[in-house]
Design a protein around this motif. Structure first.
Motif, PDB file in Angstrom:
ATOM      1  N   ARG A  49      56.363  43.002 -39.729  1.00  0.00           N
ATOM      2  CA  ARG A  49      56.119  42.367 -38.417  1.00  0.00           C
ATOM      3  C   ARG A  49      54.681  41.858 -38.308  1.00  0.00           C
ATOM      4  NH1 ARG A  49      54.663  39.867 -34.793  1.00  0.00           N
ATOM      5  NH2 ARG A  49      54.710  40.338 -32.563  1.00  0.00           N
ATOM      6  N   PHE A  72      65.092  39.951 -34.223  1.00  0.00           N
ATOM      7  CA  PHE A  72      63.797  39.872 -33.545  1.00  0.00           C
ATOM      8  C   PHE A  72      63.172  41.267 -33.489  1.00  0.00           C
ATOM      9  CE2 PHE A  72      66.550  36.515 -32.000  1.00  0.00           C
ATOM     10  CZ  PHE A  72      65.747  35.388 -32.147  1.00  0.00           C
ATOM     11  N   GLU A 106      61.149  43.217 -31.930  1.00  0.00           N
ATOM     12  CA  GLU A 106      60.449  43.266 -30.652  1.00  0.00           C
ATOM     13  C   GLU A 106      59.431  44.401 -30.624  1.00  0.00           C
ATOM     14  OE1 GLU A 106      63.199  43.270 -27.410  1.00  0.00           O
ATOM     15  OE2 GLU A 106      63.600  41.119 -27.644  1.00  0.00           O
ATOM     16  N   ASP A 107      58.295  44.108 -29.981  1.00  0.00           N
ATOM     17  CA  ASP A 107      57.158  45.027 -30.046  1.00  0.00           C
ATOM     18  C   ASP A 107      57.425  46.364 -29.361  1.00  0.00           C
ATOM     19  OD1 ASP A 107      55.622  43.264 -31.516  1.00  0.00           O
ATOM     20  OD2 ASP A 107      54.842  42.262 -29.751  1.00  0.00           O
ATOM     21  N   HIS A 108      58.194  46.353 -28.266  1.00  0.00           N
ATOM     22  CA  HIS A 108      58.434  47.632 -27.591  1.00  0.00           C
ATOM     23  C   HIS A 108      59.283  48.564 -28.451  1.00  0.00           C
ATOM     24  CE1 HIS A 108      62.215  45.594 -26.473  1.00  0.00           C
ATOM     25  NE2 HIS A 108      62.709  46.806 -26.277  1.00  0.00           N
ATOM     26  N   PHE A 127      67.543  46.078 -32.776  1.00  0.00           N
ATOM     27  CA  PHE A 127      66.793  44.829 -32.703  1.00  0.00           C
ATOM     28  C   PHE A 127      67.730  43.719 -32.225  1.00  0.00           C
ATOM     29  CE2 PHE A 127      64.135  46.847 -36.131  1.00  0.00           C
ATOM     30  CZ  PHE A 127      62.964  46.912 -35.389  1.00  0.00           C
ATOM     31  N   GLN A 131      57.638  37.924 -35.866  1.00  0.00           N
ATOM     32  CA  GLN A 131      58.611  38.728 -35.142  1.00  0.00           C
ATOM     33  C   GLN A 131      60.046  38.526 -35.613  1.00  0.00           C
ATOM     34  OE1 GLN A 131      58.887  38.139 -30.770  1.00  0.00           O
ATOM     35  NE2 GLN A 131      58.313  40.283 -30.614  1.00  0.00           N
TER      36      GLN A 131
END
Length: 329
Positions: free
Chosen positions: A268, A313, A315-317, A301, A273
């Motif tokens: 990442r 994707f 995702e950061d969270h 994801f 992303q």
């Protein structure tokens, strides 16, 4: 009280991960190391403020580290933003060694026979103040007093400040609690009620967006120079192999069922992303597309596209939760 705690910024982790995975024979390795060192020195300076900030009354001040916001035209980044019912405070942190002098136009560092020029941080803070004021105005929060300070972290720097105006906007980190206490006396009246502070804090957190570099363009390194595979959490060899559901290190025989998590996070930070099954399969060195598919689905994801053309994707969270899992190993 920290609402956005001190943690290593995204772009600093990009440099660290690139350096860890860059082929040792790469001609760009020294450049990557040099840039990484500068970013790490900046973060070290910011982290050093944790101690002086701990002296602030936690029920009076809300602290945000490394905020990056958008004022409608430009993004702007604040090392520390401190909110209180009486005033807001912007802190720009400098971690510089040598003799430091500041004039109306620039900051000059002298070390031995070498002199380097940098932008004047007081002017930088004035611009940040304007941008934050604009950001607040667009969200219905006008008229709040905003102060700025350039804070020099503990180092071997010797400050030469000739102008009173500079002295009013610059201090060393050990003097920071005293300066904030002085500001508190300067602004005795409440100008922001608790509900507004709460709502504003939520907006700051929701609208923060990490600075994300094109790390290959930034350093000149090539994606083809990246070493793939899963790193051993124990000996740090980049050589783990997967047997059934377990990763085994051939160098030290350490076993792990979640060693791939750090590698996914590495991907990442290096490549962005989005990822396909094939891209992650190559990066983790897993021959089976079904194994990688199950892995991606197990972390929930999001994805788009049909079965063979699917893009996931990262995702950061979700990755933040992954980091917490890795940290407990």
């Amino acid at each position: 009280m920290y609402l956005k705690p001190i943690r290593i910024p995204f772009q600093v982790r990009q440099f660290e991960i690139l350096f860890q995975r860059l082929n040792p024979d790469s001609s760009k390795r020294q450049n990557v190391y040099s840039q990484m060192s500068k970013y790490l020195a900046g973060f070290k300076g910011e982290k050093s403020l944790d101690y002086p900030l701990s002296f602030l009354p936690p029920d009076e001040y809300l602290i945000f580290h490394n905020l990056r916001l958008f004022d409608g035209v430009h993004h702007f980044q604040i090392d520390f933003l401190i909110l209180s019912p009486y005033f807001f405070l912007i802190l720009e942190v400098k971690n510089i060694t040598g003799r430091v002098s500041i004039n109306n136009h620039q900051m000059i560092r002298s070390s031995g026979q070498i002199e380097e020029a940098f932008p004047n941080p007081v002017i930088q803070n004035a611009r940040l103040k304007e941008q934050l004021s604009k950001w607040l105005l667009l969200r219905g929060c006008a008229g709040i007093p905003i102060q700025t300070l350039v804070v020099f972290s503990p180092s071997k720097s010797i400050l030469q400040l000739d102008l009173t105006e500079q002295q009013n906007h610059i201090c060393t980190s050990d003097f920071l609690p005293i300066r904030i206490s002085s500001l508190r006396k300067q602004y005795p009246r409440t100008v922001v009620n608790p509900n507004t502070l709460h709502d504003l804090s939520k907006k700051l957190l929701n609208e923060h967006k990490d600075l994300e570099l094109d790390i290959f363009k930034q350093t000149g390194a090539a994606a083809e120079e990246i070493l793939t595979g899963v790193r051993c959490p124990k000996c740090e060899e980049l050589a783990m192999s997967r047997h059934s559901t377990t990763w085994i290190c051939p160098a030290c025989s350490f076993e792990s069922k979640i060693a791939q998590l750090t590698a996914i996070n590495d991907y990442r930070h290096l490549f962005g992303q989005t990822v396909t099954n094939g891209q992650l399969r190559d990066f983790l060195q897993i021959p089976s597309d079904s194994v990688v598919r199950k892995m991606l689905h197990s972390y929930k994801f999001p994805h788009s596209g049909n079965f063979k053309q699917r893009t996931y994707f990262l995702e950061d969270h979700i990755l933040e939760q992954i980091e917490k899992i890795v940290a407990k190993i």
